[in-house]
Design a protein around this motif. Structure first.
Motif, short mmCIF file in Angstrom:
data_model
loop_
_atom_site.label_atom_id
_atom_site.label_comp_id
_atom_site.label_asym_id
_atom_site.label_seq_id
_atom_site.Cartn_x
_atom_site.Cartn_y
_atom_site.Cartn_z
N ASP A 6 -2.89 3.36 -8.98
CA ASP A 6 -1.51 3.65 -9.34
C ASP A 6 -0.57 2.83 -8.45
OD1 ASP A 6 0.35 5.63 -10.81
OD2 ASP A 6 1.01 5.74 -8.72
N LYS A 7 0.44 2.22 -9.04
CA LYS A 7 1.37 1.38 -8.28
C LYS A 7 2.09 2.17 -7.20
CE LYS A 7 0.21 -2.04 -10.86
NZ LYS A 7 -0.79 -3.01 -10.35
N ALA A 8 2.40 3.44 -7.50
CA ALA A 8 3.08 4.27 -6.50
C ALA A 8 2.18 4.49 -5.29
CB ALA A 8 3.49 5.60 -7.11
N GLU A 9 0.86 4.61 -5.51
CA GLU A 9 -0.07 4.77 -4.40
C GLU A 9 -0.06 3.54 -3.50
OE1 GLU A 9 -4.26 6.13 -5.11
OE2 GLU A 9 -4.74 4.16 -4.27
N ILE A 10 -0.05 2.37 -4.11
CA ILE A 10 -0.02 1.13 -3.33
C ILE A 10 1.25 1.07 -2.49
CG2 ILE A 10 -0.01 -1.39 -3.46
CD1 ILE A 10 -1.56 -1.15 -6.09
N GLU A 11 2.37 1.44 -3.08
CA GLU A 11 3.64 1.39 -2.35
C GLU A 11 3.65 2.39 -1.20
OE1 GLU A 11 5.98 -0.93 -2.66
OE2 GLU A 11 4.54 -1.80 -4.08
N ARG A 12 3.02 3.55 -1.40
CA ARG A 12 2.96 4.53 -0.31
C ARG A 12 2.21 3.96 0.89
NH1 ARG A 12 2.01 8.25 -4.50
NH2 ARG A 12 -0.24 8.29 -4.06
N TRP A 13 1.10 3.28 0.61
CA TRP A 13 0.34 2.69 1.70
C TRP A 13 1.09 1.52 2.33
CZ3 TRP A 13 -3.89 4.15 4.36
CH2 TRP A 13 -4.65 5.20 3.83
N LYS A 14 1.83 0.77 1.52
CA LYS A 14 2.60 -0.35 2.08
C LYS A 14 3.68 0.13 3.03
CE LYS A 14 1.99 -3.96 -1.41
NZ LYS A 14 2.67 -4.83 -2.41
N SER A 15 4.11 1.37 2.85
CA SER A 15 5.10 1.93 3.77
C SER A 15 4.51 2.14 5.16
CB SER A 15 5.66 3.25 3.22
OG SER A 15 4.68 4.28 3.28
N VAL B 109 -12.61 -14.98 -3.74
CA VAL B 109 -11.81 -14.82 -2.53
C VAL B 109 -11.38 -13.36 -2.44
CG1 VAL B 109 -9.68 -15.44 -1.33
CG2 VAL B 109 -10.98 -17.20 -2.54
N HIS B 110 -11.74 -12.72 -1.33
CA HIS B 110 -11.39 -11.31 -1.10
C HIS B 110 -10.43 -11.25 0.08
CE1 HIS B 110 -15.40 -11.48 -2.96
NE2 HIS B 110 -15.05 -10.36 -3.57
N LEU B 111 -9.21 -10.81 -0.18
CA LEU B 111 -8.15 -10.86 0.82
C LEU B 111 -8.14 -9.61 1.70
CD1 LEU B 111 -5.39 -12.28 -1.51
CD2 LEU B 111 -6.73 -13.55 0.18
N TYR B 112 -7.69 -9.80 2.92
CA TYR B 112 -7.69 -8.75 3.94
C TYR B 112 -6.31 -8.16 4.18
CZ TYR B 112 -10.03 -6.61 8.02
OH TYR B 112 -10.60 -5.74 8.92
N ILE B 113 -5.35 -8.52 3.36
CA ILE B 113 -3.97 -8.10 3.55
C ILE B 113 -3.86 -6.58 3.51
CG2 ILE B 113 -1.65 -8.17 2.54
CD1 ILE B 113 -2.30 -11.01 1.58
N GLY B 114 -3.31 -6.01 4.56
CA GLY B 114 -3.19 -4.56 4.70
C GLY B 114 -4.18 -3.96 5.69
N THR C 116 -8.11 2.83 5.96
CA THR C 116 -7.19 1.73 5.79
C THR C 116 -6.95 1.51 4.30
OG1 THR C 116 -6.82 -0.60 6.38
CG2 THR C 116 -9.09 0.03 5.88
N TYR C 117 -6.31 0.40 3.94
CA TYR C 117 -5.98 0.17 2.54
C TYR C 117 -5.72 -1.32 2.34
CZ TYR C 117 -4.20 1.62 -2.06
OH TYR C 117 -4.03 1.85 -3.41
N ARG C 118 -6.29 -1.85 1.29
CA ARG C 118 -6.00 -3.25 0.96
C ARG C 118 -4.82 -3.27 -0.01
NH1 ARG C 118 -8.42 -3.55 -4.07
NH2 ARG C 118 -10.37 -2.39 -4.34
N PHE C 119 -3.83 -4.09 0.32
CA PHE C 119 -2.64 -4.15 -0.51
C PHE C 119 -2.85 -4.98 -1.77
CE2 PHE C 119 0.21 -3.65 3.51
CZ PHE C 119 -0.19 -2.32 3.61
N ARG C 120 -3.80 -5.90 -1.71
CA ARG C 120 -4.10 -6.75 -2.86
C ARG C 120 -5.30 -6.19 -3.61
NH1 ARG C 120 -0.48 -11.29 -3.45
NH2 ARG C 120 -2.15 -12.05 -4.80
#
Length: 355
Positions: free
Chosen positions: A282-291, A67-72, A266-270
């Motif tokens: 890097d977790k900080a990179e993920i959080e930057r994109w989530k912003s 399963v490949h998620l599209y979240i983000g 774009t960016y996948r959050f998962r």
């Protein structure tokens, strides 16, 4: 019929007529922009909630396999599909739940397919990576990286040879850009002037490999122009920017300027898949994109315009929750395919003897 490419200038496309019509309609009809934004928001929220439910169901072993998620990445599927008509064709990747829902395939049909039930859009035989619905000209996902690109070229070629004013839209990731199928498809599409819209969902990671680790030149749109096609990069987290770019590209294709390439950043959050431990980012990179969450970006814009977005979100989420609840319930009650049917669709039926 000659497939030689007609002479034309390869420059950035002119502003689309559709944009001017939309602008006029917005001025003539008060609230049109607000309603359209609400529709975009609902489409993205449907994908987000569907994917989040898939996480729960996978963890409960109700859904099996990859399963490949599209979240983000919701803004990509929603924005691009807004520019397409029901007569156009869509070819997706293996991360295609969002593409299918944005194309109008029901959550019930997609969820049943995830469960492997006969009521699924592929009869329960495709699962997460092979959603398909010919009635909506959705020619499905493909578990092979870049596998959909040659199929999309074939669909576009058939439309051109048949004199159809239709567009074939092909989604693929940045990892597929490194595959030979992309370069072969891009070359033939430009050479034969195919009505093909190439949508590169650049989420900067080909599975677990960062873009700069597998591509010497990371400006993918610039590289696509080497094939003589119009190409540019777009903020793939902004659904309105995606829609505007897609409409501009589709208008260019319909007026005969050949294939277009959009690099949607774009960016996948998962993680890449539910099996992926996701230790390469890097977790900080993920959080930057989530912003820059595409849903948050749009709701903030609506709020700034004075729209009652909080009430809208609450109303939309109640409706979507009920829709997905029904889809899960229907999938769990739907039948599995009988064992005696398993050889169906594997080989074609014998042709009748010619007398």
């Amino acid at each position: 019929m000659s497939l030689a490419r007609p002479a034309r200038t390869r420059t950035s496309p002119t502003p689309r007529k559709a944009a001017r019509k939309t602008a006029k309609a917005s001025k003539a009809e008060p609230g049109a922009d607000t309603r359209h934004r609400s529709d975009l928001l609902e489409a993205m929220l449907r994908i987000r909630h569907f994917e989040e439910r898939c996480v729960e169901l996978y963890s409960a072993t109700k859904i099996r396999g990859f399963v490949h998620l599209y979240i983000g990445e919701e803004a990509v599927a929603v924005g691009v599909n807004e520019a397409l008509t029901p007569e156009d064709a869509v070819v997706a990747t293996y991360r295609e739940h969002g593409h299918a829902l944005a194309r109008g395939i029901s959550a019930e049909a997609v969820m049943a397919e995830m469960y492997g039930r006969t009521t699924g859009c592929s009869g329960g035989r495709g699962g997460s990576m092979h959603l398909f619905d010919a009635s909506r000209r959705f020619y499905g996902g493909n578990a092979i990286v870049a596998g959909g690109l040659p199929l999309a070229a074939g669909l576009a070629l058939a439309d051109r040879m048949g004199g159809q004013n239709r567009v074939t839209c092909c989604f693929f990731g940045d990892g597929a850009f490194a595959e030979g199928e992309f370069h072969e498809t891009a070359n033939l599409a430009a050479l034969w002037n195919l009505p093909l819209l190439l949508i590169c969902e650049n989420n900067f990671y080909a599975m677990g490999t960062a873009l700069e680790r597998h591509q010497a030149q990371t400006d993918l749109a610039m590289r696509a122009t080497s094939y003589g096609m119009v190409a540019w990069s777009v903020d793939g987290m902004d659904v309105e920017a995606v829609e505007q770019a897609a409409r501009r590209a589709v208008e260019g294709i319909r007026t005969g300027t050949g294939p277009h390439f959009l690099e949607l950043r774009t960016y996948r959050f998962r993680a890449h898949s539910m099996y992926d431990p996701d230790r390469y980012r890097d977790k900080a990179e993920i959080e930057r994109w989530k912003s820059r969450d595409p849903i948050t970006l749009l709701t903030d814009r609506m709020r700034e315009s004075g729209a009652p977005v909080d009430k809208d979100v609450a109303r939309i989420e109640r409706r979507i929750t009920a829709e997905i609840d029904h889809a899960v319930e229907a999938a769990e009650q739907a039948p599995e395919e009988p064992v005696e049917n398993l050889l169906q669709h594997v080989t074609s039926a014998p042709a009748e003897a010619v007398t």
